[in-house]
Design a protein around this motif. Structure first.
Motif: not given
Ligand code: GTP
Ligand code: MG
Length: 198
Positions: A19-41
Motif C-alpha cells: 500500500x502507498x498510504x503513509x500510515x504508521x506501520x509495524x512489522x513482525x519478523x523472526x525465524x520461521x516458526x518463532x511464533x509471528x502469526x500466533x503473536x499477531x493473532x
C-alpha cells in the motif's frame, strides 16, 4: 492501546506492490516458526487472522492488516528455514531485504526471538546485524515463554543480550511474550500506542 478493529487488507509478493498510504506501520519478523502469526493473532484477539502452522515456512508473503482504521500491522515470512527450496529461500531473503531497505512507511520492527533457544542463534544475530546496517529501529520479543520456567527464561534472555552486546554498543528494548497466556500483549500494544497516540 485498545484494538477496536482489525481488517486483513492484502498479501503482497514484493515491496513495490505494498500500500502507498503513509500510515504508521509495524512489522513482525523472526525465524520461521518463532511464533509471528500466533503473536499477531494474540495481539489482535483474532484467532484465525494470521495463519498459524506447525510446519515452518507458512507465511510467504507480506501480509497487511489494518488496525483501528489507522495503522498497519505487517506479518512477514520467517527467515532461516533451511527446508524450503533454494529458489524459495532466495525469493524470501530478497523479499525481506527489499522490504527493510525500501519500505519508508515502516515505523518500527518487532524482531521475534524464540525464548526457549540457548545458545543464541547465529541466524538471529546475522539478521539483527543486517537491520542495524539498514538503520531499522527495532525491539525484540522473546516468544513462547510459557514453554520454559522463569529461571531458564531469564538465563536464555540474558545469554541472548550478552551475545548481542559483542556487536552492539546499545542494546535494544525487549518484551517477553506467550501467545498461549497472552503475556506481553498490553506492553507491546502500549509501545505501539506511543507512536500512534491511540
Ligand atoms: P512461519 O509463518 O511458518 O514462519 O511461522 P510463524 O513465525 O508465523 O509461527 P506460528 O505462529 O505459525 O507458530 C509456529 C508454532 O509455534 C505453532 O505450532 C504455534 O502453535 C507455536 N507457538 C507460537 N507461539 C507460541 C507460544 O507463545 N507458546 C507456545 N507454547 N507455542 C507457540
Ligand atoms: Mg507465520
Amino acid at each position: 492501546m485498545e484494538i477496536k478493529s482489525t481488517e486483513f487488507i492484502a498479501s503482497h509478493p514484493n515491496t513495490a506492490s505494498c500500500p502507498k498510504d503513509e500510515r504508521f506501520e509495524f512489522a513482525f519478523i523472526g525465524r520461521s516458526n518463532v511464533g509471528k502469526s500466533s503473536l499477531i493473532n494474540m495481539l489482535t484477539g483474532k484467532k484465525g487472522l494470521a495463519k498459524v502452522s506447525q510446519t515452518p515456512g507458512k507465511t510467504q508473503l507480506i501480509n497487511f492488516f489494518m488496525i483501528n482504521h489507522f495503522w498497519f500491522l505487517v506479518d512477514l515470512p520467517g527467515y532461516g528455514y533451511a527446508k524450503v527450496s533454494k529458489t524459495q529461500q532466495k525469493f524470501l531473503s530478497r523479499l525481506l531485504k527489499d522490504y527493510f531497505s525500501n519500505r519508508i512507511q515502516l515505523t518500527h520492527a518487532f524482531v521475534l526471538i524464540d525464548s526457549t533457544i540457548n545458545p543464541p542463534s547465529k541466524v538471529d544475530m546475522a539478521f539483527l546485524e543486517s537491520l542495524g546496517h539498514l538503520a531499522v529501529p527495532f525491539t525484540l520479543v522473546f516468544t513462547k515463554s510459557d514453554k520454559i520456567g522463569k529461571v531458564t527464561l531469564d538465563k536464555n534472555v540474558d545469554a541472548f543480550m550478552t551475545e548481542m552486546s559483542k556487536d552492539w554498543e546499545t542494546l535494544p528494548q525487549f518484551f517477553i511474550s506467550s501467545s498461549e497466556y497472552r503475556t506481553g500483549r498490553e506492553e507491546i500494544l502500549d509501545f505501539i500506542g506511543q507512536f500512534t497516540s491511540q
